[in-house]
Design an enzyme around this catalytic site. Sequence first.
Site, PDB file in Angstrom:
ATOM      1  CE1 TYR A 175       1.242  -2.317  -6.610  1.00 10.85           C
ATOM      2  CE2 TYR A 175      -0.253  -2.455  -8.475  1.00 10.85           C
ATOM      3  CZ  TYR A 175       0.970  -2.096  -7.938  1.00 10.85           C
ATOM      4  OH  TYR A 175       1.930  -1.516  -8.749  1.00 10.85           O
TER       5      TYR A 175
ATOM      6  CG  ASP B 136       0.090   6.429 -12.935  1.00 12.87           C
ATOM      7  OD1 ASP B 136       0.512   5.370 -12.448  1.00 12.87           O
ATOM      8  OD2 ASP B 136      -1.080   6.589 -13.329  1.00 12.87           O
TER       9      ASP B 136
ATOM     10  CD  GLU C 115      -1.291  -4.363 -11.949  1.00  8.65           C
ATOM     11  OE1 GLU C 115      -0.763  -3.255 -12.188  1.00  8.65           O
ATOM     12  OE2 GLU C 115      -1.252  -4.895 -10.832  1.00  8.65           O
TER      13      GLU C 115
END
Length: 271
Positions: free
Chosen positions: A175, A60, A49
Site C-alpha cells: 500500500y 486518519d 478494506e
Amino acid sequence: MSRLEKRFADLKAEGRAALVTFVTAGDPGFEASLEILKGLPAAGADVIELGMPFTDPMADGVAIQLATLRALDAGQTLAKTLDMVQAFRETDTTTPLVLMGYYNPIHRFGVEAFVTQAREVGVDGLIIVDLPPEHDAELATPAQAAGIDFIRLTTPTTDDSRLPRVLERSSGFVYYVSVAGVTGAGSATTEHVTAAIARLRRHTTLPISVGFGIRTPEQAAAIARLADGVVVGSALVDKIAKASGPTQAVNDVLGLCSELAEGVRGARKPA
C-alpha cells in the site's frame, strides 16, 4: 494461492488495476454497514478494506475519524467487526477482505484469539498502521503463519535504505501512501506516483496499490493506468456522513463505488 494473490493475478491477466475500497465497520450502524459491505463487490469493488474502529485513529483525517466515532457510538467492537466479516462470507467467498486499523484493539482482544477468529471468519489480510516491522513478532509473524497476509504501508518519506526492511515480510500487496499526511489529504501528481511506483518495483514483486486523496472516477482512472490497485476511502466515508439516513448512506456509497469502478475499468493498461 490466497484470495488476494488470485484477485491481483486475475486482474493483471485482464490488463487492469483493482479498485480497493475502504469503509469503517459499524458506520453508520451495524446493519447499514453490513449492507454496504455486502453490496461493494457487485458495485465494482475488487478488494475491500474494512476499518476496525479505534478511539485514537492517529493516521486518519477528519472524515475517517468521524466515521470511527459514529461506529463506536453505535456500539461497534472488534468482536462485532469479526462477526460482520463472517456474515459477509456467508454470501461471498471470493472477494478479498482486509482489516485495517491500529494494534491496540487487537492487543486488548488477544493476538492469538484475534488471529484464530480472523482466519476462521475469512479475513485475508491485515493493515496495521502503527506496528512497524521491528515488531513483527507481535502480530505479523503469527498472522502470516495462519495464512493471513500482512500488508505494509510505504510513503514518500520511506527512503531506499528503509524500504527493504519495510518490505521484507510484506505479503498480499504493498500500500503506497501517495502523500505525506493523514487520510483524505490532497492527491499526488501522476509524475510523483509514476516515479514512486518505479522505485518500489526495484524492491518488490508484490502488487502495488496507491491511496490517499483519490476521490473521483477521473483520479481513480489516472492512478489505475500506473498502479496495480487504486485505494479509495475518505470519499466513500464522506457519503455516509452526508446522508440523511442509513438507506441513503447505503445507496450513495454503492453509487460512488460503481462510478469509481467504471473509471478504473475503463483505464486499460498498455499491453
